[in-house]
Design a protein around this motif. Structure first.
Motif, short mmCIF file in Angstrom:
data_model
loop_
_atom_site.label_atom_id
_atom_site.label_comp_id
_atom_site.label_asym_id
_atom_site.label_seq_id
_atom_site.Cartn_x
_atom_site.Cartn_y
_atom_site.Cartn_z
N ALA A 204 26.11 68.17 17.43
CA ALA A 204 26.77 66.93 17.45
C ALA A 204 28.33 67.14 18.40
N PHE A 205 28.66 68.37 18.28
CA PHE A 205 30.00 68.43 18.95
C PHE A 205 30.24 69.75 19.85
N PRO A 206 30.82 69.48 21.04
CA PRO A 206 31.11 70.65 21.52
C PRO A 206 32.40 71.41 21.36
N LEU A 207 31.89 72.54 20.85
CA LEU A 207 33.10 73.46 19.94
C LEU A 207 32.48 74.84 20.33
N ASP A 208 33.48 75.91 19.90
CA ASP A 208 33.35 77.33 19.86
C ASP A 208 32.22 77.67 18.61
N HIS A 209 31.03 77.99 19.20
CA HIS A 209 29.98 78.34 18.17
C HIS A 209 30.32 79.33 17.10
N ARG A 210 30.96 80.58 17.53
CA ARG A 210 31.41 81.74 16.83
C ARG A 210 32.20 81.39 15.79
N ILE A 211 33.53 80.89 16.17
CA ILE A 211 34.78 80.17 15.41
C ILE A 211 34.05 79.17 14.20
N THR A 212 33.26 78.44 14.67
CA THR A 212 32.70 77.40 13.91
C THR A 212 31.67 78.13 12.74
N LEU A 213 31.19 79.03 13.16
CA LEU A 213 30.07 79.80 12.18
C LEU A 213 30.93 80.39 11.27
N LEU A 214 31.87 81.42 11.69
CA LEU A 214 32.54 82.38 11.03
C LEU A 214 33.49 81.54 10.15
N SER A 215 34.29 80.64 10.45
CA SER A 215 34.96 79.88 9.50
C SER A 215 34.37 79.15 8.63
N PHE A 216 33.08 78.65 8.61
CA PHE A 216 32.30 77.81 7.87
C PHE A 216 31.75 78.90 6.67
N LEU A 217 31.24 79.94 7.11
CA LEU A 217 30.71 81.20 6.13
C LEU A 217 32.07 81.36 5.09
N ASP A 218 33.04 81.53 5.68
CA ASP A 218 34.08 82.08 4.99
C ASP A 218 34.56 81.02 3.78
N GLN A 219 34.82 79.66 4.43
CA GLN A 219 35.34 78.61 3.70
C GLN A 219 34.08 78.24 2.73
N GLN A 220 32.83 78.71 2.66
CA GLN A 220 31.74 78.53 1.88
C GLN A 220 31.43 79.50 0.84
N GLY A 221 32.38 80.77 1.12
CA GLY A 221 32.17 81.69 0.30
C GLY A 221 31.11 82.62 0.34
N TRP A 222 30.57 82.63 1.83
CA TRP A 222 29.59 83.66 2.20
C TRP A 222 30.48 84.74 2.58
N SER A 223 29.59 85.83 2.48
CA SER A 223 30.56 87.31 3.25
C SER A 223 29.54 87.48 4.30
N VAL A 224 30.17 88.12 5.58
CA VAL A 224 29.76 88.40 6.64
C VAL A 224 29.45 89.88 6.63
N SER A 225 28.28 90.25 6.84
CA SER A 225 28.09 91.82 6.82
C SER A 225 27.67 92.16 8.27
N ASP A 226 27.55 91.39 9.25
CA ASP A 226 27.51 91.68 10.57
C ASP A 226 28.07 90.61 11.55
N ASN A 227 28.68 91.15 12.45
CA ASN A 227 29.57 90.31 13.44
C ASN A 227 29.56 91.12 14.66
N THR A 228 28.53 91.03 15.31
CA THR A 228 28.35 91.62 16.92
C THR A 228 28.32 90.34 17.86
N PRO A 229 28.65 90.91 19.04
CA PRO A 229 28.27 89.99 20.31
C PRO A 229 26.85 89.20 20.13
N ALA A 230 26.02 89.79 19.55
CA ALA A 230 24.59 89.11 19.69
C ALA A 230 24.16 88.66 18.25
N LEU A 231 24.89 88.91 16.96
CA LEU A 231 24.39 88.50 15.95
C LEU A 231 25.38 88.23 14.88
N VAL A 232 25.38 87.56 14.18
CA VAL A 232 26.23 87.40 12.67
C VAL A 232 25.33 87.16 11.81
N VAL A 233 25.42 87.72 10.69
CA VAL A 233 24.66 87.79 9.73
C VAL A 233 25.70 87.45 8.17
#
Length: 220
Positions: free
Chosen positions: A164-193
């Motif tokens: 829906a919006f032009p935005l920075d995909h990585r910042i959006t994803l990492l911020s959302f996961l953090d705000q929603q209580g998810w933990s990030v176990s992998d954060n590489t240029p090619a993959l976020v888990v």
């Protein structure tokens, strides 16, 4: 990236998730706004206090903050949110939050309202009228409207907000996961888990332009 664009990327997804929950609650109900009482009603059964954010003019294609709308003689008690946003913009050096008015192609009501939602935990409503639309935020909503979303909806939100919006995909994803209580176990240029407290997993692959290329995972 401008400070405004970074702020939007940080808050867009969680705010968007709240908007989906609000849409589930309101459904197809008509809306009415009473500025004297400072409330919005939806249908015959939903009634919430409001804070005014601003208006879009489709005549000249501009945004006007509620705190700057001297012509309409708005009740001061309904301007606390817009004034708080102005103060936040001043302290954070974000001109879109401090300038009284500007063209919509610079920042429209949806972008501004989503940022305000992300910063304050509210939901917003866009009320169209002849020649424009008023944006206001609702208070005293049911707790489940602003609560973290289910894993199933998290997948939906990520896909929809990126589309829906032009935005920075990585910042959006990492911020959302953090705000929603998810933990990030992998954060590489090619993959976020991301892993939900309940065990669900979201795997997001990125291309060489740092854009989301594929979302997969499992929901428990």
């Amino acid at each position: 990236m401008s400070a405004f664009d970074e702020l939007f990327a940080q808050h867009a997804a969680t705010a968007y998730a709240r908007q989906l929950a609000l849409a589930d609650l309101i459904g197809e109900r008509d809306w009415q706004l009473d500025l004297t009482e400072g409330v919005a009603t939806f249908g015959g059964d939903l009634r919430f206090p409001i804070q005014l954010l601003g208006t879009e003019s489709h005549v000249d294609g501009s945004w006007l903050w509620a705190w700057a709308n001297a012509v309409s003689n708005l009740p001061p008690q309904l301007l606390h949110l817009s004034e708080w946003m102005r103060s936040y913009g001043s302290s954070s050096s974000i001109p879109e939050l401090t300038e009284p008015s500007f063209p919509l192609d610079r920042a429209d009501g949806a972008h501004l309202a989503l940022i305000a939602s992300g910063l304050t935990g509210r939901c917003y409503y866009r009320g169209p009228y002849d020649g424009g639309a008023v944006f206001f935020h609702l208070e005293n909503l049911p707790a489940e409207i602003v609560a973290p979303v289910s894993p199933e909806r998290a997948f939906l939100v990520v896909g929809q907000v990126i589309g829906a919006f032009p935005l920075d995909h990585r910042i959006t994803l990492l911020s959302f996961l953090d705000q929603q209580g998810w933990s990030v176990s992998d954060n590489t240029p090619a993959l976020v888990v991301g892993t939900h407290p309940g065990g669900s997993e979201m795997r997001v692959e990125f291309d060489d332009q740092n854009r989301m290329a594929r979302i997969s995972g499992q929901v428990n």
